[in-house]
Design a protein around this motif. Structure first.
Motif, PDB file in Angstrom:
ATOM      1  N   VAL A  89       0.856  -1.176   0.000  1.00  0.00           N
ATOM      2  CA  VAL A  89       0.000   0.000   0.000  1.00  0.00           C
ATOM      3  C   VAL A  89       0.895   1.229   0.000  1.00  0.00           C
ATOM      4  O   VAL A  89       2.028   1.173   0.444  1.00  0.00           O
ATOM      5  N   VAL A  90       0.384   2.333  -0.509  1.00  0.00           N
ATOM      6  CA  VAL A  90       1.133   3.577  -0.553  1.00  0.00           C
ATOM      7  C   VAL A  90       0.723   4.448   0.625  1.00  0.00           C
ATOM      8  O   VAL A  90      -0.464   4.664   0.880  1.00  0.00           O
ATOM      9  N   LYS A 108       0.121   7.682   1.585  1.00  0.00           N
ATOM     10  CA  LYS A 108      -0.138   8.861   0.767  1.00  0.00           C
ATOM     11  C   LYS A 108       0.613  10.107   1.243  1.00  0.00           C
ATOM     12  O   LYS A 108       1.033  10.934   0.450  1.00  0.00           O
ATOM     13  N   CYS A 161       4.124   9.932  -0.331  1.00  0.00           N
ATOM     14  CA  CYS A 161       4.274   9.801  -1.781  1.00  0.00           C
ATOM     15  C   CYS A 161       4.344  11.163  -2.456  1.00  0.00           C
ATOM     16  O   CYS A 161       3.499  12.018  -2.241  1.00  0.00           O
ATOM     17  N   ILE A 195       0.391  -0.705 -10.189  1.00  0.00           N
ATOM     18  CA  ILE A 195       0.389   0.615  -9.553  1.00  0.00           C
ATOM     19  C   ILE A 195      -0.066   1.682 -10.529  1.00  0.00           C
ATOM     20  O   ILE A 195       0.381   1.732 -11.669  1.00  0.00           O
ATOM     21  N   ARG A 209      -1.971   8.546  -9.391  1.00  0.00           N
ATOM     22  CA  ARG A 209      -3.106   9.459  -9.291  1.00  0.00           C
ATOM     23  C   ARG A 209      -2.592  10.880  -9.463  1.00  0.00           C
ATOM     24  O   ARG A 209      -1.463  11.098  -9.871  1.00  0.00           O
ATOM     25  N   GLU A 216      -0.354  11.114  -6.151  1.00  0.00           N
ATOM     26  CA  GLU A 216       0.038   9.945  -5.376  1.00  0.00           C
ATOM     27  C   GLU A 216      -0.275   8.690  -6.167  1.00  0.00           C
ATOM     28  O   GLU A 216      -1.118   8.704  -7.047  1.00  0.00           O
ATOM     29  N   SER A 217       0.425   7.625  -5.853  1.00  0.00           N
ATOM     30  CA  SER A 217       0.189   6.373  -6.570  1.00  0.00           C
ATOM     31  C   SER A 217      -0.721   5.466  -5.751  1.00  0.00           C
ATOM     32  O   SER A 217      -0.934   5.682  -4.565  1.00  0.00           O
ATOM     33  N   GLU A 218      -1.255   4.458  -6.436  1.00  0.00           N
ATOM     34  CA  GLU A 218      -2.165   3.536  -5.767  1.00  0.00           C
ATOM     35  C   GLU A 218      -1.901   2.124  -6.270  1.00  0.00           C
ATOM     36  O   GLU A 218      -1.715   1.909  -7.456  1.00  0.00           O
ATOM     37  N   ASP A 226      -3.051  -1.695  -7.027  1.00  0.00           N
ATOM     38  CA  ASP A 226      -4.191  -2.584  -7.254  1.00  0.00           C
ATOM     39  C   ASP A 226      -3.921  -3.865  -6.473  1.00  0.00           C
ATOM     40  O   ASP A 226      -3.032  -4.645  -6.805  1.00  0.00           O
ATOM     41  N   GLN A 227      -4.662  -4.087  -5.428  1.00  0.00           N
ATOM     42  CA  GLN A 227      -4.401  -5.212  -4.524  1.00  0.00           C
ATOM     43  C   GLN A 227      -4.587  -6.567  -5.208  1.00  0.00           C
ATOM     44  O   GLN A 227      -4.020  -7.574  -4.778  1.00  0.00           O
TER      45      GLN A 227
END
Ligand code: SF4
Ligand code: SF4
Length: 61
Positions: A4-5, A7, A10, A25, A28, A31-33, A35-36
């Motif tokens: 997880v990032v 936030k 980041c 990944i 955004r 910030e990045s996110e 995908d689990q």
């Protein structure tokens, strides 16, 4: 465990997005996110992040 990032840490540099072999990944606005579902726990993103913004979390079942 998937990543997880954090936030707050980041900077949106995108290094983790390029490093991830599974395209898990997304960058955004600032910030990045992760995908689990796609994350395969290879930890490449942890090593490339200059801000220590990516960390592992326990999978929820
Ligand atoms: S641990 Fe590996 S698969 Fe998961 S988001 Fe990071 S680089 Fe991608
Ligand atoms: S490498 Fe780190 S700072 Fe750069 S976009 Fe990814 S999580 Fe954010």
């Amino acid at each position: 465990m998937p990543m997880v990032v954090i936030k707050e840490l980041c900077s949106g540099c995108g290094a983790c997005v390029r490093a991830c072999p599974n395209q898990a990944i997304t960058l955004r606005v600032k910030e990045s996110e992760v995908d689990q579902e796609r994350c395969q726990d290879c930890e490449e993103c942890i090593f490339v992040c200059p801000n220590g913004a990516i960390t592992g979390v326990s999978r929820k079942h």
